[in-house]
Design an enzyme around this catalytic site. Structure first.
Site, PDB file in Angstrom:
ATOM      1  N   ASP A  78       4.935  36.588  66.183  1.00  0.00           N
ATOM      2  CA  ASP A  78       5.583  36.899  67.259  1.00  0.00           C
ATOM      3  C   ASP A  78       5.064  36.646  68.681  1.00  0.00           C
ATOM      4  O   ASP A  78       5.728  36.144  69.487  1.00  0.00           O
ATOM      5  CB  ASP A  78       6.358  38.471  67.157  1.00  0.00           C
ATOM      6  CG  ASP A  78       6.954  38.714  65.938  1.00  0.00           C
ATOM      7  OD1 ASP A  78       7.950  37.860  65.816  1.00  0.00           O
ATOM      8  OD2 ASP A  78       6.601  39.787  65.306  1.00  0.00           O
ATOM      9  N   ASN A 138       0.060  35.864  60.309  1.00  0.00           N
ATOM     10  CA  ASN A 138       0.737  36.422  59.543  1.00  0.00           C
ATOM     11  C   ASN A 138       0.344  36.520  57.843  1.00  0.00           C
ATOM     12  O   ASN A 138      -0.118  35.334  57.549  1.00  0.00           O
ATOM     13  CB  ASN A 138       2.295  36.391  59.574  1.00  0.00           C
ATOM     14  CG  ASN A 138       2.845  36.973  60.746  1.00  0.00           C
ATOM     15  OD1 ASN A 138       2.252  38.035  61.288  1.00  0.00           O
ATOM     16  ND2 ASN A 138       3.884  36.344  61.299  1.00  0.00           N
ATOM     17  N   LYS A 180      19.925  41.397  61.717  1.00  0.00           N
ATOM     18  CA  LYS A 180      19.196  40.077  61.989  1.00  0.00           C
ATOM     19  C   LYS A 180      20.491  39.140  61.947  1.00  0.00           C
ATOM     20  O   LYS A 180      20.310  37.982  62.639  1.00  0.00           O
ATOM     21  CB  LYS A 180      18.120  39.902  61.028  1.00  0.00           C
ATOM     22  CG  LYS A 180      17.162  38.964  61.647  1.00  0.00           C
ATOM     23  CD  LYS A 180      15.817  39.109  60.856  1.00  0.00           C
ATOM     24  CE  LYS A 180      15.135  40.639  61.341  1.00  0.00           C
ATOM     25  NZ  LYS A 180      13.929  40.791  60.848  1.00  0.00           N
ATOM     26  N   ILE A 197      12.587  30.256  66.257  1.00  0.00           N
ATOM     27  CA  ILE A 197      12.745  29.011  65.918  1.00  0.00           C
ATOM     28  C   ILE A 197      14.249  28.860  65.386  1.00  0.00           C
ATOM     29  O   ILE A 197      14.710  27.858  65.566  1.00  0.00           O
ATOM     30  CB  ILE A 197      11.685  28.444  65.036  1.00  0.00           C
ATOM     31  CG1 ILE A 197      10.291  28.413  65.636  1.00  0.00           C
ATOM     32  CG2 ILE A 197      12.025  26.946  64.468  1.00  0.00           C
ATOM     33  CD1 ILE A 197       9.074  28.322  64.660  1.00  0.00           C
TER      34      ILE A 197
HETATM   35  O1  C5P Z   1      12.828  38.199  63.876  1.00  0.00           O
HETATM   36  P1  C5P Z   1      12.217  37.997  62.469  1.00  0.00           P
HETATM   37  O2  C5P Z   1      10.568  37.506  62.781  1.00  0.00           O
HETATM   38  O3  C5P Z   1      12.361  39.330  61.632  1.00  0.00           O
HETATM   39  O4  C5P Z   1      13.217  37.119  61.787  1.00  0.00           O
HETATM   40  C1  C5P Z   1      12.846  36.364  60.418  1.00  0.00           C
HETATM   41  C2  C5P Z   1      13.536  35.360  60.430  1.00  0.00           C
HETATM   42  O5  C5P Z   1      13.569  34.387  61.777  1.00  0.00           O
HETATM   43  C3  C5P Z   1      12.768  34.318  59.230  1.00  0.00           C
HETATM   44  O6  C5P Z   1      13.987  33.324  58.676  1.00  0.00           O
HETATM   45  C4  C5P Z   1      11.918  33.348  60.192  1.00  0.00           C
HETATM   46  O7  C5P Z   1      11.575  32.343  59.561  1.00  0.00           O
HETATM   47  C5  C5P Z   1      12.580  33.094  61.446  1.00  0.00           C
HETATM   48  N1  C5P Z   1      11.627  32.950  62.682  1.00  0.00           N
HETATM   49  C6  C5P Z   1      11.645  31.957  63.144  1.00  0.00           C
HETATM   50  N2  C5P Z   1      11.059  32.042  64.506  1.00  0.00           N
HETATM   51  C7  C5P Z   1      10.245  33.155  65.055  1.00  0.00           C
HETATM   52  C8  C5P Z   1      10.549  34.173  64.102  1.00  0.00           C
HETATM   53  C9  C5P Z   1      11.208  34.273  63.257  1.00  0.00           C
HETATM   54  O8  C5P Z   1      12.138  30.955  63.266  1.00  0.00           O
HETATM   55  N3  C5P Z   1       9.755  33.175  66.266  1.00  0.00           N
END
Ligand code: C5P
Length: 396
Positions: A278, A209, A337, A307
């Site tokens: 993702d 990313n 979220k 995470i």
């Molecule tokens: O679901 P999304 O990626 O939009 O969520 C963003 C938040 O979740 C951020 O705080 C990101 O650091 C955390 N996150 C995570 N593990 C993932 C995806 C997102 O901790 N696999």
């Protein structure tokens, strides 16, 4: 500007690092501080008062008998006007003089007459730093409550390598900023993730990313300055580790998850800033995929663990903060979220606003609703966010 309204005396003593002291003056002034420079006679052999006068916008004092003070009490007036005195560089001789309470020039006298805290950034040859006399002086200064910044280890002007280099001006600025930051997170352990993750396809290719890591780093620094013990788990980024922060480097989402889960239960606050990929490739190729070996490669992807949601699900886990980077509908997505991941605070940021740059625009979404923060530097926003987290934790 984080030092607006703060009055500092910057003392410059005789050492080659005095040339870097000019950069410190510039950085302090840039943060809004009023900086009054006072130099020893020795310092003026390395840099001129004119340099500091131009950078600070104020006349520089060197002489105890300076006629510019109508009451002939420059030492009292200058120290009374200060919120903090910073000596950078502090020579071995100056450490010795302050440790022994000497008042044999203007700078030593105003230090002795001070009623504000004193920080010193020593700079000297490594052997001078290790000399038992200097060790005694340093111990005495510490016992007297003087804050010592550094020195750092590295190459010295004399060609030798060892401990004795003055901290870089940016690091001294950080220490000054930390000094003025309220210790809202004293005694708290803060765990953060920052940067992107990298999911290998083969030994040279991967899925990742876009993420500079700057917001996570700014938050780690702000939490550390607010008195917390900070651990930063970060993906591949090219940023220097903030002073006083423990940094753990990881590459993939699975590595990041392992590093976080090993520490989450012992943390008070978890802030997930990382842009975690993702998906990862189901099977990483051991050897580099060849372009000419049979048609287009097909990548099978599997979903990475969330995470943040994993930490939020821990019983008696830390206070969790998530980020939502969105291109539109910021508040609605951030709110969604927050519920989906079951965390008390989600920080929304508009992708077009802040990515990679130094500025950002944030909206904080918690139980009480949405609070937009006005556009500002990531350092300022980080400090405001840390304050918000500290208040939310307090009111729980
Ligand atoms: O679901 P999304 O990626 O939009 O969520 C963003 C938040 O979740 C951020 O705080 C990101 O650091 C955390 N996150 C995570 N593990 C993932 C995806 C997102 O901790 N696999």
């Amino acid at each position: 500007m984080e030092l607006t309204g703060k009055r500092l005396v910057q003392g410059v003593t005789g050492g080659i690092a005095a040339y870097k002291a000019a950069e410190l003056t510039r950085l302090l002034v840039k943060q809004g501080a009023e900086v009054q420079v006072a130099m020893t006679e020795g310092a003026s052999h390395f840099v001129t008062a004119t340099t500091f006068q131009a950078l600070s916008g104020r006349p520089v004092f060197t002489d105890q008998w300076d006629q510019r003070m109508a009451n002939a009490m420059a030492h009292i007036d200058l120290s009374r006007q200060a919120d903090l005195i910073v000596i950078a560089p502090a020579s071995a001789d100056f450490l010795a003089r302050v440790a022994n309470g000497l008042a044999d020039d203007l700078l030593a006298t105003l230090v002795l007459a001070r009623d504000c805290p004193l920080l010193m950034a020593p700079a000297m040859n490594r052997q001078m730093w290790e000399n038992p006399a200097t060790r005694r002086n340093v111990a005495r200064l510490q016992a007297d409550g003087v804050g010592l910044l550094g020195p750092a280890c590295g190459e010295q002007a004399c060609g030798e390598i060892g401990v004795g280099r003055m901290l870089e001006p940016e690091d001294i600025l950080d220490a000054v900023l930390a000094f003025f930051t309220p210790k809202l997170l004293a005694g708290k352990k803060v765990l953060l993730t920052a940067g992107p993750t990298f999911e290998a396809i083969d030994p040279v290719r991967g899925i990742t990313n876009l993420s500079s890591g700057r917001m996570g780093y700014a938050l780690a620094r702000a939490a550390q300055q607010a008195g917390a013990e900070v651990t930063l788990v970060c993906g591949p980024v090219a940023l220097p580790t903030p002073a006083g922060v423990t940094r753990i480097d990881v590459r993939s989402a699975l590595d990041m998850q392992a590093a976080v889960m090993a520490r989450a239960a012992a943390s008070d606050i978890f802030i997930a800033v990382a842009a975690v990929a993702d998906y990862r490739v189901a099977q990483t190729a051991e050897h580099k995929l060849k372009k000419d070996e049979g048609g287009l490669p097909l990548l099978e992807l599997v979903e990475n663990p969330d995470i943040l949601a994993g930490v939020a699900a821990l019983e008696n886990g830390p206070f969790c903060v998530g980020f939502a980077a969105e291109s539109h509908n910021l508040e609605a997505y951030a709110q969604a979220k927050r519920q989906k991941k079951n965390v008390p605070l989600v920080v929304g940021n508009l992708i077009q606003d802040g990515f990679g740059g130094d500025d950002n625009r944030l909206i904080l979404v918690d139980d009480h609703g949405a609070h937009p923060l006005p556009p500002a530097s990531k350092a300022t926003l980080a400090r405001q966010l840390i304050e918000h987290i500290a208040h939310l934790m307090e009111s729980r």
